[in-house]
Design an enzyme around this catalytic site. Structure first.
Site, mmCIF file in Angstrom:
data_model
loop_
_atom_site.group_PDB
_atom_site.id
_atom_site.type_symbol
_atom_site.label_atom_id
_atom_site.label_comp_id
_atom_site.label_asym_id
_atom_site.label_seq_id
_atom_site.Cartn_x
_atom_site.Cartn_y
_atom_site.Cartn_z
ATOM 1 N N CYS A 135 -19.897 0.911 12.777
ATOM 2 C CA CYS A 135 -18.597 1.559 12.570
ATOM 3 C C CYS A 135 -18.717 3.074 12.607
ATOM 4 O O CYS A 135 -17.854 3.766 13.165
ATOM 5 C CB CYS A 135 -17.978 1.092 11.262
ATOM 6 S SG CYS A 135 -18.945 1.438 9.771
ATOM 7 N N CYS A 144 -17.061 5.882 15.895
ATOM 8 C CA CYS A 144 -15.956 6.809 15.657
ATOM 9 C C CYS A 144 -15.931 7.913 16.711
ATOM 10 O O CYS A 144 -16.904 8.665 16.852
ATOM 11 C CB CYS A 144 -16.060 7.420 14.261
ATOM 12 S SG CYS A 144 -14.703 8.556 13.888
ATOM 13 N N CYS A 161 -26.630 -1.770 9.112
ATOM 14 C CA CYS A 161 -25.726 -1.600 10.255
ATOM 15 C C CYS A 161 -24.938 -0.303 10.134
ATOM 16 O O CYS A 161 -24.417 0.032 9.068
ATOM 17 C CB CYS A 161 -24.776 -2.787 10.339
ATOM 18 S SG CYS A 161 -23.574 -2.677 11.679
ATOM 19 N N ASP A 190 0.800 -1.240 0.000
ATOM 20 C CA ASP A 190 0.000 0.000 0.000
ATOM 21 C C ASP A 190 0.826 1.279 0.000
ATOM 22 O O ASP A 190 0.251 2.371 0.058
ATOM 23 C CB ASP A 190 -1.003 0.010 1.158
ATOM 24 C CG ASP A 190 -0.348 0.074 2.525
ATOM 25 O OD1 ASP A 190 0.900 0.104 2.598
ATOM 26 O OD2 ASP A 190 -1.076 0.086 3.523
ATOM 27 N N CYS A 225 -23.142 -4.757 4.304
ATOM 28 C CA CYS A 225 -23.291 -3.961 5.525
ATOM 29 C C CYS A 225 -24.764 -3.838 5.944
ATOM 30 O O CYS A 225 -25.054 -3.651 7.136
ATOM 31 C CB CYS A 225 -22.704 -2.570 5.323
ATOM 32 S SG CYS A 225 -20.897 -2.524 5.254
ATOM 33 N N CYS A 264 -6.112 3.871 15.269
ATOM 34 C CA CYS A 264 -7.408 3.769 15.947
ATOM 35 C C CYS A 264 -8.159 2.606 15.317
ATOM 36 O O CYS A 264 -8.320 2.549 14.102
ATOM 37 C CB CYS A 264 -8.192 5.067 15.778
ATOM 38 S SG CYS A 264 -9.842 5.028 16.527
ATOM 39 N N CYS A 296 -9.782 11.926 11.453
ATOM 40 C CA CYS A 296 -9.523 10.528 11.797
ATOM 41 C C CYS A 296 -8.318 10.416 12.722
ATOM 42 O O CYS A 296 -7.251 10.972 12.451
ATOM 43 C CB CYS A 296 -9.297 9.725 10.514
ATOM 44 S SG CYS A 296 -8.861 7.997 10.793
#
Length: 370
Positions: free
Chosen positions: A193, A197, A190, A133, A187, A240, A213
């Protein structure tokens, strides 16, 4: 190539330790490049200027290599043994993201990718290129196209077999290989997530504002943080995992098999006092072969001081006070903030007065002794 040839590649990938190996077209059009352009135009990439400078090459695999025809997408599981989030209840310890508790995954994956790529090149007589990446390649859209998983509402890749915990590597080849079916979105309704945060970094489902973030702030952001995010970081000092760890799909996840990706004991709930005492040499020694090392000691200790300020532990006051004289401005500034949280604004003013008085008295004694 036939499916039997693809099966041989999958077998070779499995022998190298990869848990997933699937195939996608690298040349067909997609909308991922347009989405990335909107992300950058909105300024949501923050100080990650490399995203803007490499935007054209990131737009599509063939923008970087026009000979690419097939993407072979590999997955390596790095799942933790237990749910990591309860560790944050210990405010005297720092929280390091699961992915960074073992060896640097770039080094773990790249060697295996090169080995597999060499085998593929020998079988196909076609050129290959290897990517982790750090390269300007959008591996998550490729992984979804190949059917490894899908990008969830938090924009990270999710897998029905591995949950949130999957490192990705890509081999691009000029060979034409039959693509596997893509993965759809699973997903549903839902929003776990998004709700988890701590800084509301998701303006909408499937959208991220990196500037909010904590992974971006703890790793990519170089200077003093905006004050609105310092309390929100809690004990998170590198990365995180909240949006990853709360995902219900993790019920199918398993712990990492690769010993190099398993957590080192020293990086699970390390004590804040010990981390704040690290000089550059000790920092490099503790995080040898770890991705944490790349942010440097000063940025890391800045993060530790924010966590100290959030700890509520007055026993850490002397720890933060010692760093008021640190050579790095970003560390000194974080020490001021941490102390103001632990002793209050008035208490910090009294502390500074006491330090100035002590420095004056020491100067006088030194003058009289000469």
């Amino acid at each position: 190539m036939t499916d039997s040839e693809k099966d041989l590649i999958r077998t070779a990938a499995s022998a190298l330790g990869f848990e997933a190996c699937r195939f996608a077209s690298a040349s067909e059009p997609w909308s991922a490049g347009e989405r990335l352009a909107h992300f950058v135009e909105a300024g949501r990439h923050g100080e990650m200027g490399w995203m803007e400078t490499t935007l054209e090459r990131r737009a599509h695999p063939t923008a970087m290599w026009d000979g690419a025809r097939t993407a072979i997408v590999l997955g390596l599981n790095y799942g933790p043994k237990t749910d990591p989030l309860p560790e944050m209840a210990d405010r005297g310890a720092g929280y390091i993201s699961v992915y960074a508790r073992g060896d640097d995954y770039h080094e773990v994956i790249k060697g295996r990718l090169k080995t597999l790529a060499g085998q593929i090149a020998a079988r196909t007589s076609q050129e290959v290129k290897v990517f982790v990446d750090t390269a300007p390649l959008m591996e998550k859209p490729l992984a979804q196209r190949a059917g490894l998983g899908w990008q969830g509402k938090h924009t990270n890749l999710l897998s029905r077999d591995h949950g949130s915990w999957l490192f990705l590597g890509v081999i691009l080849t000029a060979a034409e290989l039959e693509p596997d079916p893509p993965e759809g979105d699973h997903c549903g309704t839902c929003t776990a997530c998004l709700d988890a945060c701590p800084t509301a970094a998701f303006p909408a489902p499937f959208q991220l504002d990196a500037r909010r973030c904590l992974s971006y702030l703890t790793i990519e952001f170089a200077g003093p943080w905006p004050t609105e995010f310092r309390a929100a970081t809690g004990s998170r000092i590198y990365g995180c995992d909240d949006c990853l760890a709360v995902c219900p799909w993790n019920k199918f996840a398993a712990a990492a098999r690769d010993a190099r990706l398993q957590a080192r004991d020293a990086l699970v709930s390390p004590r804040l006092a010990d981390l704040a005492a690290l000089d550059d040499a000790a920092f490099r020694a503790l995080f040898s072969k770890s991705p944490v090392k790349r942010i440097g000691r000063d940025r890391f200790v800045r993060n530790v001081l924010y966590a100290i300020g959030n700890s509520g532990d007055v026993g850490l006051i002397p720890v933060a006070e010692r760093l008021l004289d640190d050579p790095a401005p970003v560390v000194r500034g974080a020490a001021v903030w941490a102390l103001s949280r632990l002793v209050g604004v008035e208490g910090f003013a009294e502390l500074r007065l006491s330090r100035l008085t002590q420095e004056r008295d020491e100067a006088v004694r030194s003058e009289w002794s000469t």
